[in-house]
Design an enzyme around this catalytic site. Structure first.
Site, PDB file in Angstrom:
ATOM      1  N   LYS A   7     -24.161 124.279  22.520  1.00  0.00           N
ATOM      2  CA  LYS A   7     -23.858 123.682  23.821  1.00  0.00           C
ATOM      3  C   LYS A   7     -23.147 124.701  24.701  1.00  0.00           C
ATOM      4  CE  LYS A   7     -23.769 118.957  22.187  1.00  0.00           C
ATOM      5  NZ  LYS A   7     -23.030 117.938  21.464  1.00  0.00           N
ATOM      6  N   GLN A  26     -17.245 115.749  20.598  1.00  0.00           N
ATOM      7  CA  GLN A  26     -18.250 115.788  19.537  1.00  0.00           C
ATOM      8  C   GLN A  26     -17.925 114.754  18.453  1.00  0.00           C
ATOM      9  OE1 GLN A  26     -21.011 117.988  19.599  1.00  0.00           O
ATOM     10  NE2 GLN A  26     -21.672 116.708  17.892  1.00  0.00           N
ATOM     11  N   ASP A  59     -21.882 112.284  28.344  1.00  0.00           N
ATOM     12  CA  ASP A  59     -22.646 111.708  27.226  1.00  0.00           C
ATOM     13  C   ASP A  59     -23.167 110.317  27.583  1.00  0.00           C
ATOM     14  OD1 ASP A  59     -23.257 113.068  24.943  1.00  0.00           O
ATOM     15  OD2 ASP A  59     -21.316 112.768  23.975  1.00  0.00           O
TER      16      ASP A  59
END
Ligand code: NAD
Length: 292
Positions: free
Chosen positions: A55, A99, A122
């Site tokens: 990422k 995460q 997200d």
């Protein structure tokens, strides 16, 4: 062998990243703003470390700023919430991603809900989940957004299609169903308690498989000519005992019947980070226009 067109997720993701990089450049030139993405990793889960590294790498490659926060596995919930509050306030950070999974002492729900919905790249914050289901503009979960882009790469207009989503998780099944509804598909969500799953899947002009069971969807479940998007990522033992990745769809069989199909790996997988970068630019644009 196969009649199906193979949908090249790697190439399509690269295209998305190129378009993101162009948008980043425009923002920098016109508004003097460089979008920034903060990624928070707690603990040392090896798979999570790889995701976070990828990422960060792709964020920088697209011309954005990447802020990595690596915290010890023993980090307290209070300390993590304090970091989130700091990132919410930072004007350099436009997107925040925590995460998952988080260590047991931390309530993941509490942490995700602490993220400013405007920075929730997200798309897991209840405000964004609610906006998506109400058909309002929102930050949309990345893997589901990637599935829709892949389906539209074959058939730009999805209106009126029978779409069958297998799986009802909050991160894939439900949001992808919402997105397909927004595209005017007729959507069925199938799950572990669905009766006669093969018959339900056979109705689908578009099938999205998000189950986590290797090769569960067989070739004779597929309507001839259907678009098949395989979200599953399953590690199985290949020839010689070597691990390999397979999807939820029995690829060889399905590719003989489908009109188009995504491979695993190289289908949905690469789309997730590309859509995360896309969300970060949208979030930055929105925040910049709000602050003038
Ligand atoms: P999950 O375990 O949260 O949900 C699985 C869903 O499948 C459940 O809703 C369940 O009802 C359904 N299911 C289970 N057994 C079934 C059966 N026999 N018949 C019909 N439905 C059944 O999983 P998830 O997080 O949604 O992930 C699904 C798959 O997608 C996994 O393989 C995961 O690794 C993969 N995934 C890939 C990406 C990516 O490509 N970037 C992102 C997220 C998830």
């Amino acid at each position: 062998m196969a009649g199906a067109k193979v949908i090249d997720g790697k190439a399509i993701a690269a295209e998305v990243r190129r378009s993101v990089a162009a948008d980043v450049e425009t923002m920098r030139r016109e508004a003097g703003v460089t979008p920034g993405l903060a990624v928070v990793l707690v603990g040392e889960d090896p798979a999570s470390q790889v995701y976070v590294r990828n990422k960060a790498h792709q964020t920088v490659e697209a011309g954005m700023r990447s802020f990595e926060h690596k915290l010890a596995a023993s980090t307290s919930e209070a300390d993590l919430l304090k970091l989130i509050a700091d990132l919410n306030r930072s004007t350099d950070v436009h997107g925040i991603l925590v995460q998952l999974p988080l260590p047991g002492q931390i309530d993941a729900r509490k942490v995700l809900e602490a993220i400013d919905p405007a920075k929730d790249v997200d798309g897991f914050h209840p405000v964004n989940v609610g906006r998506l289901s109400a058909g309002e503009r929102s930050l949309v979960p990345c893997t589901p957004a990637g599935c829709v882009i892949l389906a539209k790469s074959v058939q730009p207009e999805l209106k009126g299609l029978e779409a069958v989503v297998i799986g009802r998780s909050n991160i894939v099944g439900k949001p992808v169903a919402q997105l397909l509804l927004r595209e005017d598909c007729t959507v069925t969500i199938a799950h572990s308690r669905t009766r006669d799953l093969p018959a339900v899947v056979r109705r689908g002009d578009l099938v999205i498989a998000a189950v986590g069971r290797p090769g569960m969807v067989r070739g004779d479940w597929i309507k001839p000519g259907a678009i098949v998007i395989d979200v599953g990522i399953n590690r199985v033992e290949g020839p010689g005992g070597k691990a390999r990745l397979v999807g939820d769809v029995a690829y060889e069989e399905a590719a003989r019947i489908a009109g188009a199909i995504t491979p695993v790996p190289g289908g949905v997988g690469p789309m997730t980070i590309a859509c995360l970068l896309k969300n970060t630019v949208s979030a930055a644009r929105e925040q910049t226009s709000r602050t003038g």
